[in-house]
Design an enzyme around this catalytic site. Structure first.
Site, PDB file in Angstrom:
ATOM      1  CG  HIS A 202      -0.462  27.594 -65.273  1.00 35.26           C
ATOM      2  ND1 HIS A 202      -1.192  28.555 -65.916  1.00 35.26           N
ATOM      3  CD2 HIS A 202      -1.318  26.998 -64.402  1.00 35.26           C
ATOM      4  CE1 HIS A 202      -2.428  28.549 -65.458  1.00 35.26           C
ATOM      5  NE2 HIS A 202      -2.543  27.609 -64.538  1.00 35.26           N
TER       6      HIS A 202
HETATM    7  C1  UD1 Z   1      -3.453  25.828 -59.662  1.00 39.32           C
HETATM    8  C2  UD1 Z   1      -4.881  25.470 -60.060  1.00 39.32           C
HETATM    9  C3  UD1 Z   1      -5.192  26.096 -61.410  1.00 39.32           C
HETATM   10  C4  UD1 Z   1      -4.894  27.589 -61.427  1.00 39.32           C
HETATM   11  C5  UD1 Z   1      -3.461  27.808 -60.974  1.00 39.32           C
HETATM   12  C6  UD1 Z   1      -3.126  29.282 -60.932  1.00 39.32           C
HETATM   13  C7  UD1 Z   1      -5.620  23.242 -59.282  1.00 39.32           C
HETATM   14  C8  UD1 Z   1      -5.940  21.861 -59.690  1.00 39.32           C
HETATM   15  N1  UD1 Z   1      -5.051  24.015 -60.212  1.00 39.32           N
HETATM   16  O1  UD1 Z   1      -2.595  25.194 -60.613  1.00 39.32           O
HETATM   17  O2  UD1 Z   1      -6.575  25.925 -61.673  1.00 39.32           O
HETATM   18  O3  UD1 Z   1      -5.058  28.093 -62.745  1.00 39.32           O
HETATM   19  O4  UD1 Z   1      -3.305  27.232 -59.682  1.00 39.32           O
HETATM   20  O5  UD1 Z   1      -1.767  29.511 -60.799  1.00 39.32           O
HETATM   21  O6  UD1 Z   1      -5.891  23.615 -58.157  1.00 39.32           O
HETATM   22  N2  UD1 Z   1       4.480  25.775 -56.942  1.00 39.32           N
HETATM   23  C9  UD1 Z   1       5.491  26.491 -56.341  1.00 39.32           C
HETATM   24  N3  UD1 Z   1       5.146  27.521 -55.534  1.00 39.32           N
HETATM   25  C10 UD1 Z   1       3.862  27.875 -55.298  1.00 39.32           C
HETATM   26  C11 UD1 Z   1       2.846  27.129 -55.923  1.00 39.32           C
HETATM   27  C12 UD1 Z   1       3.158  26.083 -56.747  1.00 39.32           C
HETATM   28  O7  UD1 Z   1       6.664  26.229 -56.527  1.00 39.32           O
HETATM   29  O8  UD1 Z   1       3.628  28.852 -54.565  1.00 39.32           O
HETATM   30  C13 UD1 Z   1       4.840  24.670 -57.872  1.00 39.32           C
HETATM   31  C14 UD1 Z   1       4.946  23.326 -57.235  1.00 39.32           C
HETATM   32  O9  UD1 Z   1       5.981  22.642 -57.845  1.00 39.32           O
HETATM   33  C15 UD1 Z   1       3.629  22.646 -57.587  1.00 39.32           C
HETATM   34  C16 UD1 Z   1       3.330  23.272 -58.950  1.00 39.32           C
HETATM   35  O10 UD1 Z   1       3.840  24.599 -58.876  1.00 39.32           O
HETATM   36  O11 UD1 Z   1       3.708  21.273 -57.625  1.00 39.32           O
HETATM   37  C17 UD1 Z   1       1.875  23.311 -59.269  1.00 39.32           C
HETATM   38  O12 UD1 Z   1       1.148  23.970 -58.232  1.00 39.32           O
HETATM   39  P1  UD1 Z   1      -0.358  23.515 -57.904  1.00 39.32           P
HETATM   40  O13 UD1 Z   1      -0.932  24.383 -56.863  1.00 39.32           O
HETATM   41  O14 UD1 Z   1      -0.393  22.073 -57.663  1.00 39.32           O
HETATM   42  O15 UD1 Z   1      -1.146  23.768 -59.254  1.00 39.32           O
HETATM   43  P2  UD1 Z   1      -1.040  24.971 -60.294  1.00 39.32           P
HETATM   44  O16 UD1 Z   1      -0.423  24.458 -61.527  1.00 39.32           O
HETATM   45  O17 UD1 Z   1      -0.469  26.202 -59.682  1.00 39.32           O
END
Ligand code: UD1
Length: 355
Positions: A202
């Site tokens: 991811h």
């Molecule tokens: C975040 C953390 C990372 C951690 C990971 C665990 C930061 C910078 N990164 O990364 O350190 O390892 O969480 O999973 O804080 N999305 C959904 N539903 C959700 C959450 C996210 O659809 O419930 C999608 C969205 O499109 C979003 C993308 O996932 O833009 C990324 O989510 P985000 O929270 O920005 O970062 P992670 O990649 O999850």
């Protein structure tokens, strides 16, 4: 004493669980959820399965670019802190939620404790590296999981604020493993013990460029056993945008698993392929060989003890790395014996790293 935990993303819910239990009867504990992760499978199931009390505050911030996401949390948390007026703000790990909470608290002169302090990848392309360095330097109490983390903090001049508590994910992992084994939790359909790999991918450096993601997925699809790919929403979305199938060859993608099912799937697997920090360590604790698709790791002990191999630039080595024989058995426990949460509570109640 009133302690406010701020969490927002999946790995933080896992770390919160043993802390919430250990704080019972010792201090008043409030929980603020930023809403960084909001899907049921990325958030709610962790509170249910791990018996975490419902958050007292939920900012429902959701996804967005780093600056906007972090800034929205910062504004929301300022109001939460104004209302809650805790004696400590406890922040977890290295996500945007961690940094936002640390900045909000330090500006309001509320003491901040950082759980999982001192980890370093020394890779400044990672948002987590900015978050953890900035948080460590803002915090008043640095709760380090390992000796290596303590050494990093000392190098940065932070030794007098640091205390070695062990790793709280180890606490929750051992409890969950025992519960899963007592229940004889079934494996996902069609999988047999030792007959498959578990994978998660991811990180932005692996998912955001189409060529890099396609190359990783192609290598995974050619592994010698079925690959249970637990697809984070980021992976699912970007694979869709890039036109990359997550279900061909050895690959079988499913939604992220709840924590007990994840532990069960990993402990019965032949190996793990991941770019997650937590999963590398979980594989080690369950004594399952791990291959990490990154140039470096914060959990260097897993590599030194032979249970983790890093593959990044030359992905053609992935197949050989994943099917390597398991290393010699070890009873080393660099992450503690599963009682870190009690050490955390003791440090918070003491009020400082040095007292
Ligand atoms: C975040 C953390 C990372 C951690 C990971 C665990 C930061 C910078 N990164 O990364 O350190 O390892 O969480 O999973 O804080 N999305 C959904 N539903 C959700 C959450 C996210 O659809 O419930 C999608 C969205 O499109 C979003 C993308 O996932 O833009 C990324 O989510 P985000 O929270 O920005 O970062 P992670 O990649 O999850």
């Amino acid at each position: 004493m009133r302690i406010l935990s701020v969490v927002g993303a999946r790995p933080q819910f896992v770390k919160l669980a043993p802390i919430a239990t250990a704080l019972q009867g010792k201090a008043e504990h409030l929980i603020a959820h930023t809403g960084q992760h909001y899907d049921e499978l990325m958030s709610d199931v962790f509170f249910q399965d791990l018996g975490i009390p419902a958050p007292d505050f939920n900012l429902a911030v959701g996804s967005g670019p780093h600056g906007r996401q972090t800034g929205t949390m910062l504004a929301g948390l300022e109001e939460v802190l104004e209302q809650a007026r805790p004696d400590w703000v406890l922040v977890y790990g290295d996500t945007n939620s961690t940094l936002a909470a640390a900045v909000a608290a330090v500006k309001m002169h509320i003491p901040v404790a950082h759980l999982e302090a001192g980890l370093r990848s020394f890779n400044r392309r990672m948002p987590e590296e900015h978050n953890r360095v900035l948080t460590d330097h803002a915090a008043d109490l640095l709760l380090a999981p390992t000796e290596v983390a303590m050494a990093h903090l000392a190098t940065e001049g932070l030794a007098d604020r640091s205390v070695l508590v062990g790793d709280v994910m180890t606490d929750v992992l051992y409890l969950t493993r025992d519960a899963v084994n007592a229940k004889q939790e079934p494996l996902p359909a069609g999988l047999v013990t030792g007959g498959y790999y578990v994978s998660t991918i991811h990180r932005p450096d692996n998912t955001d460029a189409a060529g890099r993601l396609a190359a990783i997925v192609s290598q995974l699809s050619e592994l010698d056993k079925p690959v249970l790919l637990l697809a984070h929403p980021r992976l699912r979305t970007l694979a869709g945008e890039h036109g990359i199938s997550l279900d061909h060859g050895s690959l079988r993608s499913i939604a992220p698993l709840a924590y007990p099912q994840l532990i069960n799937a990993v402990q019965n697997s032949a190996g793990v392929v991941t770019d997650s920090g937590g999963l590398q360590k979980e594989a080690f604790l369950l004594r399952v060989p791990c291959t990490t698709v990154r140039p470096e790791t914060e959990w260097v002990e897993t590599v030194e003890l032979g249970w983790n191999t890093l593959i990044s630039a030359d992905l053609s080595q992935l197949g050989a790395a994943v099917s390597r024989p398991a290393p010699a058995a070890t009873d080393a426990n660099p992450y503690g014996s599963g009682e870190a949460a009690h050490q955390v509570v003791a440090a918070l109640l003491n009020g400082s790293a040095s007292s």
